[in-house]
Every structure is written in structure tokens, then in C-alpha cells.
Enzyme design. Structure first.
Site, short mmCIF file in Angstrom:
data_model
loop_
_atom_site.label_atom_id
_atom_site.label_comp_id
_atom_site.label_asym_id
_atom_site.label_seq_id
_atom_site.Cartn_x
_atom_site.Cartn_y
_atom_site.Cartn_z
N GLU B 50 44.89 44.98 35.41
CA GLU B 50 45.36 45.33 36.75
C GLU B 50 45.16 44.20 37.75
OE1 GLU B 50 43.51 47.33 34.86
OE2 GLU B 50 44.50 49.28 34.73
N PHE B 112 36.88 63.02 35.93
CA PHE B 112 37.13 61.91 35.01
C PHE B 112 38.07 60.90 35.66
CE2 PHE B 112 39.73 60.05 31.51
CZ PHE B 112 38.73 59.24 31.00
N GLN B 113 37.68 59.64 35.65
CA GLN B 113 38.44 58.54 36.24
C GLN B 113 38.74 58.74 37.72
OE1 GLN B 113 41.74 57.54 33.55
NE2 GLN B 113 40.30 56.16 32.52
N LYS B 162 47.52 63.18 41.37
CA LYS B 162 48.47 63.53 40.32
C LYS B 162 49.37 64.69 40.74
CE LYS B 162 49.21 64.48 35.56
NZ LYS B 162 48.78 64.20 34.19
N MET B 477 33.97 22.11 40.21
CA MET B 477 33.62 22.04 41.62
C MET B 477 32.14 22.36 41.84
SD MET B 477 34.55 21.25 44.54
CE MET B 477 36.24 21.39 45.13
C1 LIG Z 1 36.01 34.69 40.75
C2 LIG Z 1 35.21 33.52 41.17
N1 LIG Z 1 33.97 33.33 40.69
C3 LIG Z 1 33.25 32.26 41.08
C4 LIG Z 1 33.75 31.34 41.95
C5 LIG Z 1 32.92 30.15 42.39
N2 LIG Z 1 33.55 28.88 41.97
C6 LIG Z 1 34.30 28.13 42.79
S1 LIG Z 1 34.97 26.80 42.04
C7 LIG Z 1 34.25 27.18 40.58
C8 LIG Z 1 34.44 26.32 39.38
C9 LIG Z 1 35.81 26.37 38.85
O1 LIG Z 1 35.83 25.75 37.62
P1 LIG Z 1 37.19 25.42 36.88
O2 LIG Z 1 38.09 26.59 36.92
O3 LIG Z 1 36.89 24.87 35.54
O4 LIG Z 1 37.86 24.35 37.82
P2 LIG Z 1 37.48 22.85 38.19
O5 LIG Z 1 36.62 22.92 39.43
O6 LIG Z 1 36.75 22.25 37.03
O7 LIG Z 1 38.79 22.22 38.46
C10 LIG Z 1 33.48 28.35 40.71
C11 LIG Z 1 32.68 28.93 39.63
C12 LIG Z 1 35.06 31.59 42.43
N3 LIG Z 1 35.64 30.77 43.32
N4 LIG Z 1 35.77 32.65 42.02
#
Ligand SMILES: Cc1ncc(C[n+]2csc(CCOP(=O)(O)OP(=O)(O)O)c2C)c(N)n1
Lengths: 158, 581
Positions: B50, B112-113, B162, B477
Site C-alpha cells: 500500500e 478484525f482489521q 463496508k 548520506m
Molecule cells: C524511511 C527513511 N528512513 C530513514 C531515513 C534516514 N536517512 C536519510 S538518508 C539515508 C541513507 C540513504 O541511503 P541510500 O538509499 O543508500 O542512499 P545514498 O545516501 O547512499 O545515496 C537514511 C537512512 C530516511 N530518510 N527515510
């Protein structure tokens, strides 16, 4: 600074949750909140007392206005002429040595005894916040057992 | 004739001109799915989660300008939509999300749900509804579309018990909506616009700072006219990219944490900022007390709450960006003898100097693919015309920096919420909206795994969506912050055990291509574009490349770092793997 805000809302399911959620979600504080239907049962009037500097109050009124179910927002503190009142029930000790004093205070503040027992009076007082607080501080030495306040309601004059 | 709630649902969507919806079935929406099955006008795209459905509808909305529509079941189906809804809410994307609900008589019984999705989504929707009676359904749907698409746009949720989908009533679709509490100001106050213009006339160092509002209101042409006529340089927030051509000489690039030197210095030195449909996010302003200290600020926005929320504003103008800029253009056209170009000559020369001093660049290491190079090559191969989505992290920032967006609705990214896992389903939605466009999701190897299951959706519909994974085997990052501010302690950011993305793509029936050498990058991109199927390009990139420049958290935006501090210990990837892998 303290502000009294009047909010006219649609009388619909969940509106109170939207308003209170807005305050909690954005870290605004609510000192008191009163809500009841207006003459038109499709609408409700809320009165909210809150605190904040000008920037916060501007955000509060704008955010309230943004809610779909909110029809009108008035910050009374920016208007000079408005009436505010609060109704308070105070249960105070009415032991023999206190009775006369309690009734004297009731008289001075033009309050009413609405319930009495051997040990307690229940006093109803209506008024501005200053008056209500004045009365409470006078009654305190007698022993206050319980207190219930409606929170402020407000209306513009004229 | 009386129609059931399920039939009314479908009829209402037709009236709204909806032809595609994204969703996932379940118990309480069986009646609706049954009606959907027996008609041809509305196509239902079954995603594999979803969250994917909501992001796909969001991508569809951003690419097409039409509202995205989602249908899911109650309970877990509904709660799975929350991240997608919050993502759309933060970026003001029009969505109408329908969630099934247990029958009215069971609500509140922990049936339920059952989940109180109206309560759960109250703070992340523009508005939401529980429809308690089938007689209210059509009017509620009409209102929902109106609210989602009017004023500042946003997601609206409708919870459908529903029994409401089963019960019958006469179908009447209201022709218009009149909501007492919802009357957005669409036209900016003319006196205020005149005041803004008189400030523009006087300013010596003006900057136009524009955001997502320009894209959402369709104001890009008006913006271009103003900039060209007045010779005022333009900077776009992340959400505003595409609102002004990325290769135009008046373009400064993006400001803020990973903004360009020219954009950040221009804002800091400006004596006038004209902000249009931008909300001065903290990623743009940096340390707020030190932001644009010399500037008078004009702020045009459809949402009064955006104005004066973060920065002081001298001339607030509440109104639709396009309407307001159009008024401004009329006034500018009537001006005589301002001599805009000569007035701004010195300022533009200063800016040209900044651009020359510190252009966006990156370091290349021998034998390694620089991730920024991949973005540049995608830009070249698509001639700057592709629809680009991103995930979140370095991939997102490199894309914002190195793909020069030309037009609105070309760059789809989760700006406000920063949702990893957004890009791929959004690319799917965009491809459904624009079947003839080239679509790329520029991804990180971390983020792509958050909605990787949608490969099955893309392949099922033979969508030619391309995924470019900038595969650094890190949560890049976060690793970058750990390197710079946590003394290289790479805590839980190493992804060496990640899957073989090529095999994974193949398992889903997509095409997987691994690119490990720089010289293969351009051809691989061209090949991917030519393949009429979903393609995952796995670019094995320089693992420890960083997004630069960077404004450290809490610093002013002109306090920028341009490359890793010299002499600072830097772990080799091998060491890092040993520690955290
Ligand atoms: C759902 C979610 N969880 C955690 C984060 C925190 N966060 C921001 S950037 C990042 C790393 C992303 O890694 P990747 O997708 O490998 O991209 P890269 O930075 O290596 O290009 C994280 C964990 C986020 N933005 N979104």
C-alpha cells in the site's frame, strides 16, 4: 502573553480533536478550552485561552483558520472591548466555625450556595477571571475540598 | 435508480475524470473491487504494497498535475498508507485516498482489521472523513477532490465502512461545493503587489527564491518572464527545481545545506528576496538568525501559515503564485525607464564571479565511478528531458545538483518528509501518467530496497521505467555525516550484505545491468533507455564520495564546507566493512 481566542466551528464529529491536535502537534499550549453548540445547532463556539508571543499567536490563528471545519477565529486580546466570564463550582469546608465566614464571602462576591451538607457548602460563582481568583483566595483558608472551572468564555461588547 | 455505495464510488471517480487508481484489495473493500472489475473506464493498478500505491499515485499527480487516487482496505491496508500520505502532505501533493473500514455497527469494537485511520491521519492530511451514511458519499467525494486540488494542495482521506459500500441510495453528484470554512485567497492583494514591485525597482541586489508553489500552480512561465524582464537571478528550492531552466544564465542553482556557493552567497548578500511558493525550510535557511541578514523579504504564498513562520517578512502576499506573478508581470510591463539590466549589472557580475570561483564540481578517483558522473551522463543521454525521481540521501542531492531540470513536473522527490522508498513507486506512477516520457529513478542501494517489491508492478505492465542505483553499499548520506561529524564511526550504515541487484531485477522479470567501469556508463544508460522493459542499472560507484558543498547543521548558509577536511583520518572501505559490516 495570554490570549483569549474564540473559534466558531462546524458541529461535526472529530472537530474538537482537530483543534486540540493542532495545538499539541505544533507545541502550542492550551490553558483552558470551552466548547458548546451555538443557536444554530450545526455550529459550535469554542473559547480557547492560550499563551505565546506575537509570532506564535499569528501562527495559531492562521493554523486554526486553515482547518476546513473552522469558520471564524477572533483573538479577543487584539480587541479592546470584550467580556469574559467563567463559572466555577467550589466545595468549601462548612464546619461550624467557618459557616459565617463562608457565607460572608459568598455575599461579597455575589456568588451562590447551590448545595449544602453538614460539612460542606458548594458555591457557584460566575465572573471574570480576576473576580473568581479573588474569591478562591479568600476561601482557601477555610479549606477548599474541590473546584471545577468551565474555563473562560468570551464575547465582544456592543 | 438506486446505486450501491461501491457503484457510487466508481461513478464519482468518473465524474472527476479519474482514469487510473492505485490500490490493494481486502475484506471490507470487496464490493468496490467487484464493481471496478465490471467496468472499463477506470483502470486499477495493483501495487505490491500500500505504501507503493500511495507513492505511485503521488508520482502520477506530480507528473500529470491531476490528483492521484488510492484505494486500500481497512486496518493494515490503511496504516500502510500513512508514510505515503505524510510524504504527499509535506510536499502539498493532491491525493484522494480511500480506505475501507469495518461496518459502522462494529466501529470502536476493536473489530478484525479495524484501525482508527481518520484519527491516525488527522495530522498528516489536509482533511479527512469517515462516511457514516451512503447518502453522504457522493457529496463527500466531491468535497474531497475540491479540497485536495484547491488552494494549497494536499492529501484528503475518505474512510468507507463496508456497509456504506453495500447500502443503496439515489446517486446525485453535486455540481459545486460551498464550504464555509474553506475559501482560499487566490488573488494577491494588488496594493501589496505594487509595494513589492517598488521594492524590486529600488533593490540593488535582488534574488527571486522560488519553491514548489511555482510548480504546483503552473507559474513557471510567469516566473521566467519576470526574471528575463527584470534581470533578477533565480534560485529554486529542492521542491522548486524545474520551475526555472537549470541552464539559464540567471539561474543560481539550489540554495541551502547542499546548495551552490552562488545561491547561498546571493541570499546572504541580497538586499531583497522575493520568495514565491517557498516556505523557508530549515534545510534552506541554515542558522535562522544568520539567514539573509541584509534582505527585505517579499513572500508570495497561497498558504498564510507559510508566511512569517520561519523568517520575518516585510511584504506578505497571500495568493496563488501564478495569479500573483501574472499581476506582477502586468505591472512590470507597464513600467518605463527602470533600466533593469544596467541596474543589476554589478550584482550579476558579482554572481558570475561566485559561480566561477566555486562551481559545482566533484573529485574523480582512478578506476572508480563518481556517482555525480552517472547523474551527468543521465542528464546528457536524456537531453535534460526525462522525468527524474529520486530516493533520499546522497542520490537525491547529487541529482538536484547535477541534473539541470528544464521544466516543471520533471523532478519528483520527497522534499519535506525525505522518504526513502519514494522514488521507485513514484517513477511507476509518473510513467503511467506519461507513457511516452523517459523516466529514471535515481536511487541509493539503501532506499531502493524500501519499495523494491514494486518491480513486480512495473514488470507486469511492461513499464520502461529505469532505475539507476548509485550503489555505494552504504547508507551514504548518513555515512557522510558519520565521517564528517562522528569521527568516521560508521555505525549501522554499511550495506555490504545487500543483494545482487542484477539477479534481483532478473528474478522479477526486469533487466539488470551492472556497470563497474566509468567508460561503460554512457552506453549502459543509452541501452537502458532503448529497452522497452523495466531496467535496473547497478552502478558500482566510489563508495565514499560525499555530497559537497555542505553547510553543517546549525551553521549559516555561507559557512560552507567544500571538501573533506585535509589531514582527517578517513577509513578505507575495507576497514569500515570490518567494523560495521
Ligand atoms: C524511511 C527513511 N528512513 C530513514 C531515513 C534516514 N536517512 C536519510 S538518508 C539515508 C541513507 C540513504 O541511503 P541510500 O538509499 O543508500 O542512499 P545514498 O545516501 O547512499 O545515496 C537514511 C537512512 C530516511 N530518510 N527515510
Amino acid at each position: 502573553m495570554r490570549h483569549t481566542i474564540s473559534v466558531l466551528v462546524e458541529n461535526k464529529f472529530g472537530v474538537l480533536a482537530r483543534v486540540s491536535g493542532l495545538f499539541s502537534g505544533r507545541g502550542f499550549n492550551i490553558e483552558s478550552l470551552n466548547v458548546a453548540p451555538t443557536l444554530d445547532p450545526a455550529l459550535s463556539q469554542m473559547t480557547i485561552v492560550t499563551r505565546g508571543d506575537d509570532r506564535i499567536l499569528e501562527q495559531i490563528t492562521k493554523q486554526l483558520n486553515k482547518l476546513i471545519n473552522v469558520i471564524k477565529v477572533i483573538d479577543y486580546s487584539t480587541e479592546t472591548d470584550y467580556i469574559n466570564r467563567e463559572l466555577v463550582l467550589i466545595k468549601v469546608s462548612a464546619k461550624a466555625e467557618h459557616r459565617a465566614e463562608a457565607l460572608r464571602i459568598v455575599d461579597i462576591f455575589r456568588a451562590k450556595v447551590v448545595d449544602a451538607s453538614h460539612s460542606h457548602y458548594t458555591i457557584e460563582v460566575t465572573g471574570s477571571e480576576g473576580k473568581v481568583n479573588g474569591m478562591i483566595s479568600m476561601l482557601k483558608p477555610l479549606g477548599i475540598k474541590g473546584i471545577v472551572r468551565t474555563g473562560l468564555v468570551a464575547m465582544s461588547r456592543g | 435508480m438506486k446505486l450501491s455505495g461501491a457503484e457510487i464510488f466508481v461513478e464519482c471517480l468518473k465524474k472527476e475524470g479519474v482514469d487510473t487508481i492505485f490500490g490493494y484489495p481486502g475484506g471490507v473493500v470487496l464490493n468496490i473491487y467487484d464493481v471496478l472489475h465490471q467496468q472499463r473506464e477506470i483502470r486499477h493498478i495493483l501495487t505490491k504494497h500500500e505504501q507503493g500505491a500511495v507513492h505511485a499515485a503521488d508520482g502520477y499527480a506530480r507528473a500529470s498535475g491531476k490528483p492521484g487516487v488510492v484505494l486500500v482496505t481497512s486496518g493494515p491496508g490503511a496504516t500502510n498508507t500513512v508514510t505515503g500520505i505524510a510524504t504527499a502532505y509535506m510536499d502539498s501533493i493532491p491525493l484522494v485516498v480511500f480506505t475501507g473500514q469495518v461496518p459502522m455497527s462494529m466501529i470502536g469494537n476493536d473489530a478484525f482489521q479495524e484501525a482508527d485511520i481518520v484519527g491516525i491521519t488527522r495530522p498528516c492530511t489536509k482533511h479527512n472523513y469517515l462516511v457514516s451514511d451512503v447518502s453522504k458519499l457522493a457529496a463527500t467525494i466531491k468535497e474531497a477532490f475540491h479540497i485536495a486540488t484547491t488552494g494549497r494542495k494536499g492529501p484528503v482521506l475518505i474512510d468507507l465502512p463496508k456497509d456504506v459500500s453495500v447500502n443503496k441510495t439515489d446517486f446525485v453528484y453535486p455540481s459545486k461545493v460551498d464550504l464555509k470554512g474553506f475559501k482560499p485567497t487566490l488573488h494577491g492583494n494588488l496594493q501589496q503587489i505594487k509595494r513589492a514591485l517598488s521594492l524590486m525597482r529600488k533593490a540593488e541586489r535582488p534574488v527571486l527564491f522560488t519553491g514548489g508553489g511555482v510548480i504546483l500552480s503552473g507559474a513557471a512561465e510567469e516566473l521566467k518572464k519576470i526574471a528575463k524582464k527584470t534581470w533578477i537571478p533565480v534560485t529554486n528550492s529542492l521542491m522548486g527545481l524545474g520551475g526555472f531552466p537549470g541552464d539559464h544564465p540567471l539561474f543560481l542553482g539550489m540554495p541551502g545545506m547542499h546548495g551552490t556557493y552562488a545561491a547561498n552567497l546571493s541570499l546572504q548578500q541580497a538586499d531583497l528576496i522575493v520568495a514565491v511558493g517557498a516556505r523557508f525550510d530549515d534545510r534552506v535557511t541554515g542558522k535562522i538568525d544568520a539567514f539573509a541578514p541584509k534582505a527585505t523579504v517579499v513572500h508570495i504564498d497561497i498558504d498564510p501559515t507559510s508566511i512569517k513562520k520561519n523568517v520575518r517578512v516585510d511584504i506578505p502576499i497571500v495568493g496563488d503564485c501564478r495569479n500573483t506573478l501574472r499581476e506582477l508581470n502586468k505591472l512590470i510591463a507597464a513600467e518605463r525607464g527602470v533600466g533593469w539590466k544596467t541596474k543589476h549589472k554589478a550584482w550579476l557580475e558579482q554572481i558570475a564571479q561566485w559561480k566561477k570561483e566555486r562551481p559545482l564540481t566533484y573529485r574523480e578517483h582512478k578506476g572508480k565511478i563518481a556517482p555525480q558522473y552517472v547523474v551527468e551522463e543521465i542528464y546528457k543521454a536524456t537531453k535534460g528531458k526525462a522525468i527524474i525521481t529520486t530516493e533520499v540521501g546522497q542520490n537525491q542531492m547529487w541529482t538536484a545538483q547535477f541534473y539541470k531540470f528544464q521544466v516543471p513536473r520533471q523532478f519528483l522527490t520527497s522534499g519535506g518528509l525525505g522518504t526513502m522508498g519514494y522514488g521507485f513507486p513514484a517513477a511507476i506512477g509518473a510513467q503511467f501518467a506519461c507513457p511516452d516520457r523517459v523516466v529514471f529513478d535515481i536511487a541509493g542501494d539503501g532506499s531502493i530496497q524500501m519499495n523494491i517489491q514494486e518491480l513486480a508492478t512495473a514488470v507486469q505492465h511492461r513499464l520502461p521505467v529505469n532505475i539507476a542505483v548509485l550503489d555505494n553499499r552504504f547508507l551514504g548520506m548518513v555515512r557522510q555525516w558519520q565521517q564528517l561529524f562522528y569521527d568516521c564511526r560508521y555505525s549501522s550504515t554499511c550495506l555490504t550484505s545487500g543483494p545482487d541487484f542484477v539477479k534481483l531485477a532478473e528474478a522479477y522479470g526486469a533487466v539488470g545491468i551492472r556497470v563497474a567501469r566509468k567508460e561503460d556508463v554512457p552506453d549502459a544508460i543509452r541501452e537502458a533507455i532503448s529497452i522497452k522493459n523495466t531496467v535496473l542499472l547497478d552502478f558500482v560507484v566510489d563508495r565514499e564520495a560525499n555530497v559537497m558543498p555542505m553547510v553543517p547543521a546549525g551553521a549559516a548558509i555561507d559557512e560552507m564546507i567544500f571538501e573533506e577536511k585535509r589531514g582527517k583520518k578517513k577509513l578505507s572501505s575495507a576497514q569500515a566493512n570490518k567494523i560495521t559490516g
